[in-house]
Design a protein around this motif. Sequence first.
Motif, PDB file in Angstrom:
ATOM      1  N   ALA A 279     -22.715 -30.077 -10.824  1.00 46.66           N
ATOM      2  CA  ALA A 279     -24.407 -28.937 -11.407  1.00 46.66           C
ATOM      3  C   ALA A 279     -23.208 -27.966 -12.915  1.00 46.66           C
ATOM      4  O   ALA A 279     -23.458 -28.193 -13.465  1.00 46.66           O
ATOM      5  CB  ALA A 279     -25.265 -28.609 -11.059  1.00 46.66           C
ATOM      6  N   ARG A 280     -22.433 -27.694 -11.670  1.00 48.93           N
ATOM      7  CA  ARG A 280     -21.397 -26.222 -12.794  1.00 48.93           C
ATOM      8  C   ARG A 280     -20.625 -27.240 -14.081  1.00 48.93           C
ATOM      9  O   ARG A 280     -20.298 -26.744 -15.056  1.00 48.93           O
ATOM     10  CB  ARG A 280     -20.639 -25.881 -11.586  1.00 48.93           C
ATOM     11  N   GLY A 281     -20.373 -28.666 -13.727  1.00 49.30           N
ATOM     12  CA  GLY A 281     -19.409 -28.702 -14.818  1.00 49.30           C
ATOM     13  C   GLY A 281     -20.276 -29.514 -15.981  1.00 49.30           C
ATOM     14  O   GLY A 281     -19.607 -30.120 -16.496  1.00 49.30           O
ATOM     15  N   HIS A 282     -21.364 -29.830 -15.689  1.00 51.08           N
ATOM     16  CA  HIS A 282     -22.533 -29.961 -16.505  1.00 51.08           C
ATOM     17  C   HIS A 282     -22.735 -29.561 -17.635  1.00 51.08           C
ATOM     18  O   HIS A 282     -22.365 -28.270 -18.172  1.00 51.08           O
ATOM     19  CB  HIS A 282     -23.762 -29.980 -15.948  1.00 51.08           C
ATOM     20  N   ARG A 283     -22.360 -30.200 -18.613  1.00 51.84           N
ATOM     21  CA  ARG A 283     -22.032 -30.282 -20.345  1.00 51.84           C
ATOM     22  C   ARG A 283     -23.317 -30.157 -20.916  1.00 51.84           C
ATOM     23  O   ARG A 283     -24.350 -31.170 -21.642  1.00 51.84           O
ATOM     24  CB  ARG A 283     -21.172 -30.213 -20.966  1.00 51.84           C
ATOM     25  N   PRO A 284     -24.595 -28.792 -20.673  1.00 55.76           N
ATOM     26  CA  PRO A 284     -25.717 -29.735 -21.443  1.00 55.76           C
ATOM     27  C   PRO A 284     -26.325 -29.645 -23.723  1.00 55.76           C
ATOM     28  O   PRO A 284     -24.736 -28.960 -23.900  1.00 55.76           O
ATOM     29  CB  PRO A 284     -26.663 -27.860 -21.460  1.00 55.76           C
ATOM     30  N   PHE A 285     -26.133 -30.777 -23.868  1.00 57.00           N
ATOM     31  CA  PHE A 285     -26.577 -30.803 -25.556  1.00 57.00           C
ATOM     32  C   PHE A 285     -27.535 -29.711 -26.083  1.00 57.00           C
ATOM     33  O   PHE A 285     -27.138 -29.153 -26.393  1.00 57.00           O
ATOM     34  CB  PHE A 285     -27.456 -31.843 -25.487  1.00 57.00           C
ATOM     35  N   ASN A 286     -27.786 -28.683 -25.053  1.00 55.51           N
ATOM     36  CA  ASN A 286     -29.348 -27.562 -25.756  1.00 55.51           C
ATOM     37  C   ASN A 286     -29.117 -26.684 -24.462  1.00 55.51           C
ATOM     38  O   ASN A 286     -30.140 -26.610 -23.697  1.00 55.51           O
ATOM     39  CB  ASN A 286     -30.025 -28.095 -26.258  1.00 55.51           C
ATOM     40  N   PRO A 287     -28.389 -25.649 -24.598  1.00 57.24           N
ATOM     41  CA  PRO A 287     -28.614 -25.331 -23.688  1.00 57.24           C
ATOM     42  C   PRO A 287     -29.607 -23.823 -23.461  1.00 57.24           C
ATOM     43  O   PRO A 287     -29.399 -23.188 -22.422  1.00 57.24           O
ATOM     44  CB  PRO A 287     -27.038 -23.636 -24.120  1.00 57.24           C
ATOM     45  N   GLY A 288     -29.877 -23.831 -24.550  1.00 59.69           N
ATOM     46  CA  GLY A 288     -31.424 -22.725 -25.060  1.00 59.69           C
ATOM     47  C   GLY A 288     -32.686 -23.560 -24.804  1.00 59.69           C
ATOM     48  O   GLY A 288     -34.005 -22.506 -24.261  1.00 59.69           O
ATOM     49  N   SER A 289     -32.795 -25.034 -23.852  1.00 52.61           N
ATOM     50  CA  SER A 289     -34.057 -25.565 -23.723  1.00 52.61           C
ATOM     51  C   SER A 289     -34.685 -24.708 -22.420  1.00 52.61           C
ATOM     52  O   SER A 289     -33.532 -25.103 -21.358  1.00 52.61           O
ATOM     53  CB  SER A 289     -33.639 -27.213 -23.773  1.00 52.61           C
ATOM     54  N   PRO A 290     -35.882 -25.254 -22.338  1.00 56.30           N
ATOM     55  CA  PRO A 290     -36.436 -25.332 -21.225  1.00 56.30           C
ATOM     56  C   PRO A 290     -35.878 -26.254 -19.999  1.00 56.30           C
ATOM     57  O   PRO A 290     -35.822 -25.491 -18.707  1.00 56.30           O
ATOM     58  CB  PRO A 290     -37.886 -24.983 -21.345  1.00 56.30           C
ATOM     59  N   ALA A 291     -35.517 -27.094 -20.324  1.00 58.54           N
ATOM     60  CA  ALA A 291     -35.336 -28.322 -19.793  1.00 58.54           C
ATOM     61  C   ALA A 291     -33.965 -27.582 -18.777  1.00 58.54           C
ATOM     62  O   ALA A 291     -33.817 -27.495 -17.503  1.00 58.54           O
ATOM     63  CB  ALA A 291     -34.960 -29.769 -19.617  1.00 58.54           C
ATOM     64  N   HIS A 292     -33.351 -27.014 -19.447  1.00 56.89           N
ATOM     65  CA  HIS A 292     -31.843 -26.164 -19.255  1.00 56.89           C
ATOM     66  C   HIS A 292     -31.735 -25.530 -18.547  1.00 56.89           C
ATOM     67  O   HIS A 292     -31.224 -24.806 -17.306  1.00 56.89           O
ATOM     68  CB  HIS A 292     -30.922 -26.519 -20.194  1.00 56.89           C
TER      69      HIS A 292
END
Length: 324
Positions: A279-292
């Motif tokens: 999970a720490r290595g996951h790179r989110p497409f949108n870091p500010g999204s509610p889902a992230h």
Amino acid sequence: MNFRLTFPVEPLGPSMQYSDKLLLSGSCFAEEIGHRLQQHKFDVLLNPNGILFNPLSIARSMTSYLDNKRYTADDLFLHEDIWHSWDHHSRFSGTDKVRVLAQINASQDAAAARLKEADWLVVTLGSAHAWYLKENGQLVGNCHKVPEASFTKKLVPADEVIAALDNMMHRLFFVNRKVNILFTVSPVRYVRDGVVENNLSKAVLLQAVHHLVNKFDRLFYFPAYELVLDDLRDYRFYKEDMVHPNDQAVQYVWEHFLKACVQPASQDVARQVAELLRARGHRPFNPGSPAHKQFLATMAKKAGQLQEAHPSLDFGDLLNFFGH
């Protein structure tokens, strides 16, 4: 049809757990497994002398810890304006002699303390080839890119390897009556020695290790070498140099190591830690999204629950990352 030769890896009798103190020493493959153990929160002291390849240097390093050896300026040499120790990897080298000695002796102190209380010593043998200084016959743990003409190279025979490790272990068992020793042979192929020479070297190491494992009750063998060379057995599991196992191969060995060498309860903790590491290595497409943000909160909760269940382990880095 079967296109791979697999084999069972027998679990150890006594196995490792999170409460154990571990000391790992040896080749660069020891670093691979050691770093994974550290990432998964095991209590590991890894390569106090840095990477060492030949069994004589590894045995000598262990003896130096048992002797509480202190290194002095006489133990260092200057090459291309850098101070080095023949007994240590170049990660200890530097331009400041005082600092180099301080780092070496601090590592000596940590290793001496750990060896006396260790539950497990894991030794990864890389090569039976040893290098000696021509000028005085001194055994060299690392050549530090000094010209090859300064050394004599020798394939150490199995009986000499056995004697060195046997003597070291007798001394260790006298100081630490609970320690178990796990041997592995590195699957890294030292083709610079020559392909035939590398195979001879590995054969010496395998012969020596199995002789010792059959002699002592507290000695064990983990087949990292066989898992890569006989099970995976394909160049797609090597890095571009065709010598070092790649991440996929190391992960395969690591998974077998966990199953064979670690107690079931600690395996379960390690799997939960592995989930957090992924999970720490996951790179989110949108870091500010509610889902992230929800994802981070979920992982923070899991890390917090693990910390509460295992207060002796340090999950501070994961808790900070997920914003606990």
